[in-house]
Enzyme design. Sequence first.
Site, short mmCIF file in Angstrom:
data_model
loop_
_atom_site.label_atom_id
_atom_site.label_comp_id
_atom_site.label_asym_id
_atom_site.label_seq_id
_atom_site.Cartn_x
_atom_site.Cartn_y
_atom_site.Cartn_z
N ASP A 38 14.67 6.36 3.40
CA ASP A 38 13.76 5.30 2.97
C ASP A 38 13.30 5.66 1.55
O ASP A 38 13.52 6.78 1.08
CB ASP A 38 12.58 5.27 3.95
CG ASP A 38 11.44 4.43 3.46
OD1 ASP A 38 11.68 3.27 3.13
OD2 ASP A 38 10.29 4.94 3.39
N ASP A 40 10.00 4.05 -0.47
CA ASP A 40 8.55 4.09 -0.70
C ASP A 40 7.85 5.03 0.27
O ASP A 40 8.00 4.89 1.50
CB ASP A 40 7.94 2.69 -0.55
CG ASP A 40 8.36 1.77 -1.68
OD1 ASP A 40 8.24 2.16 -2.84
OD2 ASP A 40 8.84 0.65 -1.38
P1 TMP Z 1 10.13 1.06 2.01
O1 TMP Z 1 10.98 0.49 3.08
O2 TMP Z 1 10.94 1.53 0.83
O3 TMP Z 1 9.18 2.11 2.49
O4 TMP Z 1 9.23 -0.16 1.41
C1 TMP Z 1 8.34 -0.91 2.14
C2 TMP Z 1 6.91 -0.70 1.74
O5 TMP Z 1 6.49 -1.68 0.78
C3 TMP Z 1 6.02 -0.91 2.96
O6 TMP Z 1 5.35 0.27 3.31
C4 TMP Z 1 5.04 -1.96 2.54
C5 TMP Z 1 5.14 -2.02 1.06
N1 TMP Z 1 4.81 -3.35 0.48
C6 TMP Z 1 3.85 -3.39 -0.54
O7 TMP Z 1 3.30 -2.36 -0.91
N2 TMP Z 1 3.54 -4.60 -1.10
C7 TMP Z 1 4.14 -5.77 -0.72
O8 TMP Z 1 3.84 -6.83 -1.26
C8 TMP Z 1 5.13 -5.71 0.32
C9 TMP Z 1 5.80 -6.96 0.77
C10 TMP Z 1 5.43 -4.47 0.88
MG MG Z 2 8.44 3.78 3.36
#
Ligand code: TMP
Ligand code: MG
Length: 289
Positions: A38, A40
């Site tokens: 993953d 974030d």
């Molecule tokens: P990931 O799959 O790379 O971890 O990314 C998803 C993350 O993005 C999740 O933890 C929620 C975050 N997110 C935001 O911070 N702002 C947003 O507007 C959206 C739709 C998701």
């Molecule tokens: Mg994540």
Amino acid sequence: MIPELNSPSVWIRDRARVQQIIQSMRCTGPSTLQVISDFDMTLTRFAYNGKRCPTCHNILDNSKLISEECKIKLADLLNTYYPIETDVTQPMEEKLPLMVEWWMKAHELLIEQKIHKDHLAIVVRESDARLRDGYKLFFDHLQDKGVPLLIFSAGIGDVLEEVIRQAGVFHPNVKVISNYMDFDETGTLRAFKGELIHVYNKREGALLNTEHFQELRTRPNVVLLGDSLGDLTMADGVHDMENILKIGFLNDKVEENKEPYLTAYDIVLEKDETLDVPNAILLYITGQQ
Ligand code: TMP
Ligand code: MG
């Protein structure tokens, strides 16, 4: 075997099983290994100096490309939906439509801002995005050993790529599955491409990308890195899997989430802002230690 696994922030439900998986992966070596991660809050830090670090979406949300009015709306969305994302007590069937709602609303707002693709590199450079300490060893080592790294993200592919490009680690062994922006002929954001990937449908993304996993059929050993329970299905497209080692970063709501994380992940890293443990494991598997 790996001293880093004895650190107090490392939680393992079944040490014997973890040891057996790691030994088995080491026996067959790097040519049978692939890493699926993953992005974030897994490859990037959750916090730095007591302050939360941005996700791909937040990099844009906090930037000069977004009007003040829109920033308030995006922050309201985050405050509404993030607690739902991380609530382990709420049933998945209830969470799923709400996650789709969050991503759709956020993407709609971003599209209204008429973001130009030439500005992405600048806002990433100006942001507080930070890869976890040890990222260079992580990316460089996998590249050196010819181990494919799939970054599977519900964030924004264009932003994610820019983060790793600017860090100098977007090597040829890296492939990204994520939400990519669609720009019109003037370079202005007009939509997002393909099927939406949110935190809890990574399995569908994996199955849609079967040709990627098909190419990696000779690599039945998977090290999976995630920070959400939704990341556990990222390897569902892998054929003929022999061993999977799931490493989970437990960043937030530690007390409530420890039990479900310990059940779901083989190794749980509590409030660990580094890649030291995954690096130690990968070095060991690939015969460097
Ligand atoms: P990931 O799959 O790379 O971890 O990314 C998803 C993350 O993005 C999740 O933890 C929620 C975050 N997110 C935001 O911070 N702002 C947003 O507007 C959206 C739709 C998701
Ligand atoms: Mg994540």
